[in-house]
Motif scaffolding. Structure first.
Motif, PDB file in Angstrom:
ATOM      1  N   UNK A 278      48.262  39.821  27.094  1.00 55.72           N
ATOM      2  CA  UNK A 278      48.346  41.162  27.680  1.00 55.72           C
ATOM      3  C   UNK A 278      49.274  41.215  28.899  1.00 55.72           C
ATOM      4  N   UNK A 279      49.560  40.074  29.491  1.00 52.56           N
ATOM      5  CA  UNK A 279      50.398  40.043  30.699  1.00 52.56           C
ATOM      6  C   UNK A 279      51.794  40.574  30.396  1.00 52.56           C
ATOM      7  N   UNK A 280      52.286  41.410  31.280  1.00 49.44           N
ATOM      8  CA  UNK A 280      53.639  41.963  31.131  1.00 49.44           C
ATOM      9  C   UNK A 280      54.622  41.351  32.120  1.00 49.44           C
ATOM     10  N   UNK A 281      54.069  40.641  33.118  1.00 58.89           N
ATOM     11  CA  UNK A 281      54.912  40.002  34.123  1.00 58.89           C
ATOM     12  C   UNK A 281      54.401  38.582  34.369  1.00 58.89           C
ATOM     13  N   UNK A 282      55.240  37.784  34.987  1.00 59.23           N
ATOM     14  CA  UNK A 282      54.822  36.432  35.359  1.00 59.23           C
ATOM     15  C   UNK A 282      53.667  36.480  36.348  1.00 59.23           C
ATOM     16  N   UNK A 283      53.696  37.464  37.235  1.00 64.95           N
ATOM     17  CA  UNK A 283      52.635  37.590  38.227  1.00 64.95           C
ATOM     18  C   UNK A 283      51.291  37.851  37.544  1.00 64.95           C
ATOM     19  N   UNK A 284      51.275  38.697  36.516  1.00 61.22           N
ATOM     20  CA  UNK A 284      50.042  38.951  35.775  1.00 61.22           C
ATOM     21  C   UNK A 284      49.586  37.694  35.040  1.00 61.22           C
ATOM     22  N   UNK A 285      50.519  36.930  34.511  1.00 61.55           N
ATOM     23  CA  UNK A 285      50.174  35.675  33.836  1.00 61.55           C
ATOM     24  C   UNK A 285      49.585  34.680  34.828  1.00 61.55           C
ATOM     25  N   UNK A 286      50.190  34.575  36.011  1.00 63.15           N
ATOM     26  CA  UNK A 286      49.650  33.681  37.055  1.00 63.15           C
ATOM     27  C   UNK A 286      48.245  34.100  37.467  1.00 63.15           C
ATOM     28  N   UNK A 287      48.025  35.395  37.619  1.00 62.46           N
ATOM     29  CA  UNK A 287      46.697  35.887  37.988  1.00 62.46           C
ATOM     30  C   UNK A 287      45.680  35.542  36.902  1.00 62.46           C
ATOM     31  N   UNK A 288      46.082  35.634  35.648  1.00 63.76           N
ATOM     32  CA  UNK A 288      45.191  35.275  34.536  1.00 63.76           C
ATOM     33  C   UNK A 288      44.835  33.796  34.587  1.00 63.76           C
ATOM     34  N   UNK A 289      45.828  32.958  34.837  1.00 72.81           N
ATOM     35  CA  UNK A 289      45.597  31.510  34.923  1.00 72.81           C
ATOM     36  C   UNK A 289      44.677  31.198  36.096  1.00 72.81           C
ATOM     37  N   UNK A 290      44.939  31.811  37.227  1.00 66.26           N
ATOM     38  CA  UNK A 290      44.137  31.567  38.418  1.00 66.26           C
ATOM     39  C   UNK A 290      42.685  31.991  38.192  1.00 66.26           C
ATOM     40  N   UNK A 291      42.473  33.148  37.621  1.00 65.40           N
ATOM     41  CA  UNK A 291      41.116  33.662  37.401  1.00 65.40           C
ATOM     42  C   UNK A 291      40.338  32.832  36.390  1.00 65.40           C
ATOM     43  N   UNK A 292      40.985  32.372  35.346  1.00 69.54           N
ATOM     44  CA  UNK A 292      40.287  31.659  34.278  1.00 69.54           C
ATOM     45  C   UNK A 292      40.012  30.200  34.602  1.00 69.54           C
ATOM     46  N   UNK A 293      40.731  29.622  35.525  1.00 68.70           N
ATOM     47  CA  UNK A 293      40.545  28.194  35.771  1.00 68.70           C
ATOM     48  C   UNK A 293      39.676  27.901  36.978  1.00 68.70           C
ATOM     49  N   UNK A 294      39.276  28.912  37.717  1.00 69.93           N
ATOM     50  CA  UNK A 294      38.483  28.673  38.920  1.00 69.93           C
ATOM     51  C   UNK A 294      37.153  27.995  38.625  1.00 69.93           C
ATOM     52  N   UNK A 295      36.550  28.282  37.472  1.00 65.42           N
ATOM     53  CA  UNK A 295      35.224  27.742  37.204  1.00 65.42           C
ATOM     54  C   UNK A 295      35.233  26.468  36.366  1.00 65.42           C
ATOM     55  N   UNK A 296      36.387  25.885  36.136  1.00 61.29           N
ATOM     56  CA  UNK A 296      36.435  24.651  35.366  1.00 61.29           C
ATOM     57  C   UNK A 296      36.169  23.458  36.285  1.00 61.29           C
ATOM     58  N   UNK A 297      35.146  22.670  35.975  1.00 63.49           N
ATOM     59  CA  UNK A 297      34.869  21.522  36.839  1.00 63.49           C
ATOM     60  C   UNK A 297      35.907  20.434  36.638  1.00 63.49           C
ATOM     61  N   UNK A 298      36.208  19.674  37.688  1.00 62.84           N
ATOM     62  CA  UNK A 298      37.138  18.557  37.513  1.00 62.84           C
ATOM     63  C   UNK A 298      36.515  17.497  36.615  1.00 62.84           C
ATOM     64  N   UNK A 299      37.354  16.858  35.849  1.00 62.53           N
ATOM     65  CA  UNK A 299      36.896  15.814  34.936  1.00 62.53           C
ATOM     66  C   UNK A 299      36.517  14.576  35.743  1.00 62.53           C
TER      67      UNK A 299
END
Length: 159
Positions: free
Chosen positions: A133-154
């Motif tokens: 759905x991202x139309x800009x790189x900034x929207x893609x970065x925001x998606x990456x930032x939001x989705x990875x915040x809750x991933x625990x480190x291995x």
């Protein structure tokens, strides 16, 4: 993970139609962004060919995570490319690639936690949906930032 993603190396609609064209497109952008020495792009492309066998990369559900290892790399980073039509990837028979998360590092970089986070993040359907759905790189970065915040480190084991 967001600290490793190079904003200028996020491609929302790859022009590439083959594996080699993907490597060239993403690595050229990383060179232009200063993450790798622009004169070392060819060396980095060659390293992709040497490294990316089945045990070096992950492919599942249209997502692939290849690696480039080169002394021309200035910092460990990630380039992300999306292809709506899909890319026929040499060596993969079970479908086309739609999401590429290219890890780029120098020989001395410790990168396993970052690779784990990248793999977990791009395999999540929620993130892929937001990236599409991202139309800009900034929207893609925001998606990456939001989705990875809750991933625990291995957890890292000493062998």
């Amino acid at each position: 993970l967001i600290d490793y993603v190079v904003p200028d190396a996020i491609v929302l609609d790859l022009k590439a139609k083959t594996r080699d064209e993907v490597y060239r497109e993403l690595l050229t952008l990383l060179g232009a962004a200063g993450a790798i020495d622009p004169d070392g792009v060819e060396d980095a492309i060659e390293s992709c060919h040497r490294l990316n066998w089945w045990w070096w990369m992950t492919f599942e559900g249209g997502v692939i995570i290849p690696e480039a290892l080169s002394p021309s790399v200035r910092r460990c980073c990630v380039a992300i490319g999306l292809s709506r039509d899909g890319i026929a990837w040499e060596g993969i028979d079970e479908g086309k690639v739609h999401v590429v998360g290219l890890i780029v590092r120098d020989p001395s970089t410790k990168w396993l936690n970052m690779a784990f986070l990248l793999e977990k993040a791009v395999k999540r359907q929620e993130l892929r949906d937001r990236l599409w759905r991202a139309r800009t790189r900034e929207e893609a970065l925001a998606a990456i930032d939001a989705e990875t915040l809750d991933l625990p480190p291995r957890p890292v084991r000493a062998f």
